[in-house]
Design an enzyme around this catalytic site. Structure first.
Site, PDB file in Angstrom:
ATOM      1  N   GLU A  25       0.826  -1.227   0.000  1.00  0.00           N
ATOM      2  CA  GLU A  25       0.000   0.000   0.000  1.00  0.00           C
ATOM      3  C   GLU A  25       0.855   1.270   0.000  1.00  0.00           C
ATOM      4  O   GLU A  25       2.050   1.228   0.325  1.00  0.00           O
ATOM      5  CB  GLU A  25      -0.943   0.014   1.209  1.00  0.00           C
ATOM      6  CG  GLU A  25      -0.231   0.071   2.546  1.00  0.00           C
ATOM      7  CD  GLU A  25      -1.084   0.652   3.665  1.00  0.00           C
ATOM      8  OE1 GLU A  25      -1.574   1.782   3.527  1.00  0.00           O
ATOM      9  OE2 GLU A  25      -1.220  -0.030   4.699  1.00  0.00           O
ATOM     10  N   LYS A 160      -3.535  -1.933  15.529  1.00  0.00           N
ATOM     11  CA  LYS A 160      -2.947  -1.145  16.617  1.00  0.00           C
ATOM     12  C   LYS A 160      -3.958  -0.899  17.710  1.00  0.00           C
ATOM     13  O   LYS A 160      -5.143  -0.761  17.431  1.00  0.00           O
ATOM     14  CB  LYS A 160      -2.539   0.216  16.059  1.00  0.00           C
ATOM     15  CG  LYS A 160      -1.133   0.216  15.576  1.00  0.00           C
ATOM     16  CD  LYS A 160      -0.620   1.617  15.376  1.00  0.00           C
ATOM     17  CE  LYS A 160       0.725   1.500  14.690  1.00  0.00           C
ATOM     18  NZ  LYS A 160       0.903   2.450  13.622  1.00  0.00           N
TER      19      LYS A 160
HETATM   20  N1  PSU Z   1      -2.727   1.441  10.866  1.00  0.00           N
HETATM   21  C1  PSU Z   1      -1.383   1.546  11.015  1.00  0.00           C
HETATM   22  N2  PSU Z   1      -0.652   2.223  10.083  1.00  0.00           N
HETATM   23  C2  PSU Z   1      -1.243   2.786   8.978  1.00  0.00           C
HETATM   24  C3  PSU Z   1      -2.668   2.633   8.814  1.00  0.00           C
HETATM   25  C4  PSU Z   1      -3.354   1.957   9.770  1.00  0.00           C
HETATM   26  O1  PSU Z   1      -0.856   1.061  11.999  1.00  0.00           O
HETATM   27  O2  PSU Z   1      -0.551   3.396   8.144  1.00  0.00           O
HETATM   28  C5  PSU Z   1      -3.327   3.204   7.582  1.00  0.00           C
HETATM   29  C6  PSU Z   1      -3.645   2.066   6.581  1.00  0.00           C
HETATM   30  O3  PSU Z   1      -3.475   2.562   5.262  1.00  0.00           O
HETATM   31  C7  PSU Z   1      -5.112   1.788   6.853  1.00  0.00           C
HETATM   32  C8  PSU Z   1      -5.617   3.184   7.153  1.00  0.00           C
HETATM   33  O4  PSU Z   1      -5.798   1.210   5.763  1.00  0.00           O
HETATM   34  O5  PSU Z   1      -4.594   3.772   7.944  1.00  0.00           O
HETATM   35  C9  PSU Z   1      -6.947   3.164   7.889  1.00  0.00           C
HETATM   36  O6  PSU Z   1      -7.464   4.452   7.941  1.00  0.00           O
HETATM   37  P1  PSU Z   1      -8.970   4.710   8.431  1.00  0.00           P
HETATM   38  O7  PSU Z   1      -8.960   4.378   9.901  1.00  0.00           O
HETATM   39  O8  PSU Z   1      -9.205   6.159   8.160  1.00  0.00           O
HETATM   40  O9  PSU Z   1      -9.859   3.805   7.639  1.00  0.00           O
END
Ligand code: PSU
Ligand code: MN
Length: 309
Positions: A25, A160
């Site tokens: 990604e 996380k």
């Molecule tokens: N969790 C992490 N590192 C990240 C992300 C999530 O520990 O970089 C990023 C990933 O790209 C994940 C996104 O898909 O955040 C999720 O964002 P949201 O909660 O806005 O859906």
């Protein structure tokens, strides 16, 4: 393969020959880590894949082009100019393409483009999930719904603890997404191997994962699968980490951070509050996951070849 997807020449060649490809990604490059560490880490993940004999395909929308296999220059551009690169979940892909913009894809959006491009295996750090307090905010990452509808196998180190991990795991069950522990029987909490959540499915080898994936694709209802693997040990202080996460969460509430800004805000605050250690853990597990993902992609390609031959 769709003509509207832009492939790098090595990715195009591998897909045409049925050789294994690993999707990666771009949100973690543009919005998950600071420059120049983000660029080094992205390239480090690509090297892990190559060392395992697999072609890496970093995914993003580059100047309006949905791209499977970003070039070195494109990765460097996303890492350096991250302020001008949008964060794209599935709903943002169309508007970004139409505007000719640059967009870094989240886990969900990367799965969507990987599937359109014909890539089945994807490695990342942690998935988005159910946020703490989601019973009031309704903040549930689009990553979860994407896992339920798009047939891509995602390798990660769990989620996380900026999230409600237990609620995230429950929600994955509701959505019919298998969660398989790769050489572990507990859902990892990204920085630590322990969350207290026992997994129902485990696999000891890439071949065992490949078998499960093939069966899931036939009988599992058309969605994705989550393969979780514990993070390499870097000796992080769990108490300091939890305190940092709690503090970041309260700050975000007080500042009224909402929507797509929540995850990047929490990630960067936790990193600041824990200084170097959480970042070291983050980079180590991203590379580890790329290696695991590559070995799984290879086993899946070998299994497919065996079935054909
Ligand atoms: N969790 C992490 N590192 C990240 C992300 C999530 O520990 O970089 C990023 C990933 O790209 C994940 C996104 O898909 O955040 C999720 O964002 P949201 O909660 O806005 O859906
Ligand atoms: Mn959200």
């Amino acid at each position: 393969m769709l003509p509207d997807i832009f492939f790098s020449p090595p990715v195009f060649a591998a897909l045409s020959d049925g050789r294994p490809v690993l999707a990666l990604e771009s949100t973690v490059i543009a919005h998950g880590l600071p420059a120049p560490l983000n660029i080094d880490t992205a390239l480090g993940m690509e090297s892990e894949a190559r060392e395992a004999g697999v072609v890496p395909a970093t995914i993003g929308v580059v100047a309006g082009r949905p791209t499977v296999g970003m070039t070195l220059e494109e990765i460097e551009h996303f890492g350096r100019e991250s302020a001008t690169v949008r964060k794209l979940s599935r709903r943002d892909i169309g508007p970004c393409v139409a505007a000719g913009g640059d967009g870094a894809t989240t886990v969900g959006a990367t799965m969507a483009l990987a599937h359109l491009g014909g890539v089945e295996v994807f490695a990342t750090g942690g998935i988005g999930g159910v946020h703490r307090g989601a019973h009031l905010s309704w903040d549930v990452s689009g990553d979860l719904r994407e896992l339920s509808r798009t047939p891509v196998l995602v390798v990660c180190a769990g989620a996380k603890s900026i999230l409600d991990i237990r609620a995230t795991y429950e929600h994955l069950e509701t959505l019919g997404v298998p969660v398989v522990g790769y050489q572990c029987d507990e859902f990892p909490a990204f920085y630590t191997p322990k969350s207290g959540i026992r997994l129902d499915h485990t696999a000891d080898s890439p071949e065992a994962v490949a078998k499960m994936w093939t069966a899931h694709r036939k009988f599992g209802g058309g969605g994705g699968m989550l393969v979780v693997t514990p993070p390499p040990e870097v000796g992080i202080d769990a108490q300091a980490l939890n305190a940092a996460i709690d503090a970041a969460f309260i700050e975000a509430e007080l500042k009224g951070v909402a929507g797509q800004g929540v995850t990047p805000y929490l990630l960067s605050r936790v990193t600041e509050l824990t200084e170097g250690k959480s970042r070291e853990a983050n980079i180590a597990l991203l590379k580890n996951n790329a290696g695991v993902g590559a070995r799984i992609a290879k086993a899946i390609a070998d299994l497919a070849e065996g079935l054909e031959g």
